[in-house]
Scaffold this active site. Structure first.
Site, PDB file in Angstrom:
ATOM      1  N   ASN A 141       0.869  -1.182   0.000  1.00 42.36           N
ATOM      2  CA  ASN A 141       0.000   0.000   0.000  1.00 42.36           C
ATOM      3  C   ASN A 141       0.905   1.230   0.000  1.00 42.36           C
ATOM      4  OD1 ASN A 141      -1.785   2.065   0.506  1.00 42.36           O
ATOM      5  ND2 ASN A 141      -2.318   1.397   2.578  1.00 42.36           N
TER       6      ASN A 141
ATOM      7  N   LYS B 256       0.085   4.249  -0.241  1.00 42.81           N
ATOM      8  CA  LYS B 256      -0.548   5.427   0.384  1.00 42.81           C
ATOM      9  C   LYS B 256      -0.383   6.654  -0.526  1.00 42.81           C
ATOM     10  CE  LYS B 256      -0.041   3.186   4.809  1.00 42.81           C
ATOM     11  NZ  LYS B 256       0.107   3.292   6.259  1.00 42.81           N
TER      12      LYS B 256
ATOM     13  N   HIS C 142      -9.447   1.065   5.162  1.00 38.70           N
ATOM     14  CA  HIS C 142      -8.129   1.231   5.786  1.00 38.70           C
ATOM     15  C   HIS C 142      -8.273   2.146   7.000  1.00 38.70           C
ATOM     16  CE1 HIS C 142      -3.997   2.410   6.488  1.00 38.70           C
ATOM     17  NE2 HIS C 142      -3.667   1.300   5.868  1.00 38.70           N
TER      18      HIS C 142
ATOM     19  N   GLU D 276      -6.594   4.533   8.055  1.00 39.91           N
ATOM     20  CA  GLU D 276      -6.408   5.963   7.789  1.00 39.91           C
ATOM     21  C   GLU D 276      -7.684   6.568   7.205  1.00 39.91           C
ATOM     22  OE1 GLU D 276      -2.735   5.477   5.632  1.00 39.91           O
ATOM     23  OE2 GLU D 276      -1.782   4.905   7.518  1.00 39.91           O
TER      24      GLU D 276
ATOM     25  N   GLU E 285      -4.894  -4.904  10.699  1.00 38.05           N
ATOM     26  CA  GLU E 285      -3.864  -3.891  10.929  1.00 38.05           C
ATOM     27  C   GLU E 285      -4.150  -3.199  12.262  1.00 38.05           C
ATOM     28  OE1 GLU E 285      -2.014  -2.677   6.852  1.00 38.05           O
ATOM     29  OE2 GLU E 285      -3.674  -1.358   7.305  1.00 38.05           O
TER      30      GLU E 285
ATOM     31  N   GLY F  12       2.899   2.420  10.948  1.00 38.26           N
ATOM     32  CA  GLY F  12       3.826   3.535  10.801  1.00 38.26           C
ATOM     33  C   GLY F  12       4.534   3.917  12.088  1.00 38.26           C
TER      34      GLY F  12
ATOM     35  N   SER G  82       3.914  -1.966  10.339  1.00 39.18           N
ATOM     36  CA  SER G  82       5.374  -1.997  10.519  1.00 39.18           C
ATOM     37  C   SER G  82       6.007  -3.329  10.129  1.00 39.18           C
ATOM     38  CB  SER G  82       5.758  -1.605  11.947  1.00 39.18           C
ATOM     39  OG  SER G  82       5.317  -0.286  12.232  1.00 39.18           O
TER      40      SER G  82
END
Ligand code: 13P
Length: 262
Positions: free
Chosen positions: A13, A15, A99, A101, A171, A177, A217
């Protein structure tokens, strides 16, 4: 649940990163390195603007293409949105849905995730449905409860017939991240729970077929122990997927674990 393990499924991904030239360069490098990890399924998920460039760079290879989101309507006055049929047209076979985010920064809810999952399937795309708890939920012992709610609504109330093989990405938000990965034991607990949830809701065949990815990560150094866990079928990789060596390194380490199982 006994099932035959598949070779790793690894999606990158990207992003909101990479211009056209960088995206095409990275895709070409991944296509070249693909020969070193032949059994794995690889999917690249660039931003919308780079879909065509990546589609061109991977043409003729078996590397897959995905998008980071979609809207549930097929067409119309929805400024800024992109539909499932448009993504199919652009060469996508996959699309991320829900996702974290999107959930945290753009108001995505379990309900909208469900609508998007249904729309993706109707368009012939394989949705990669993302679930995961935030740190407060984990600390309060409510991680699995949160995942159950995300699955129930995020799969959009699909019937058994609608769902053959689903791809779910677990996730944990606290691992995205941050450099802080879930331990293999922590991840496996949730993956096994997700597979059992699918078995209870959609039957053992759907559960055995489901591809459950871990994300947060992931790097070459931690993909081997994670992939050794029974219910971790592959990875959804963010930061490390922006570098061909890192991405292929993750795939190679997972493949090493897979080969040892045989
Ligand atoms: P990182 O691998 O950068 O933690 O991102 C994970 C992720 O969000 C993939 O979708």
């Amino acid at each position: 649940m006994t099932r035959r393990r598949r070779a790793p499924f690894v999606a990158g991904n990207w992003k909101m990163n990479l211009g056209l030239r960088e995206a095409a360069d990275l895709s070409r490098k991944i296509v070249e390195a693909r020969a070193s990890v032949p059994e794995a399924t690889l999917v690249l998920i660039p931003p919308y603007t780079a879909l065509a460039a990546v589609a061109g760079a991977i043409a003729g290879s078996d590397v897959g293409l995905g998008a980071q989101d979609l809207y549930w309507e097929k067409q119309g006055a929805f400024t800024g949105e992109v539909s499932g049929p448009m993504l199919r047209d652009a060469g996508c076979g996959y699309v991320l849905v829900g996702h974290s985010e999107r959930r945290q920064l753009f108001g995505e809810t379990d309900e909208t995730v469900g609508r998007k999952t249904r729309a993706a399937l109707e368009s012939g795309l394989t949705p990669i449905v993302c679930v995961g708890e935030v740190l407060e939920e984990r600390d309060a012992g409510r991680a699995l409860e949160r995942i159950d709610a995300q699955l129930a609504k995020g799969l959009g109330g699909l019937s058994k017939g609608d769902l053959s093989c689903i791809v779910i990405a677990y996730e944990p938000v606290w691992a995205i991240g941050t450099g802080r990965t879930a331990t293999p034991v922590q991840a496996e607990e949730v993956h096994a729970h997700i597979r059992q949830w699918i078995a209870d809701s959609y039957g053992n065949e759907a559960a055995a077929c489901a591809i459950i990815l871990y994300g947060g990560s992931v790097k070459p150094a931690n993909s081997y122990p994670l992939f050794r866990e029974n219910d971790i079928d592959g990875f959804l990789v963010g930061g490390a997927s922006l570098d061909a060596g890192g991405f292929i390194g993750i795939v190679g380490e997972a493949l090493r674990a897979h080969r040892e199982e045989k």
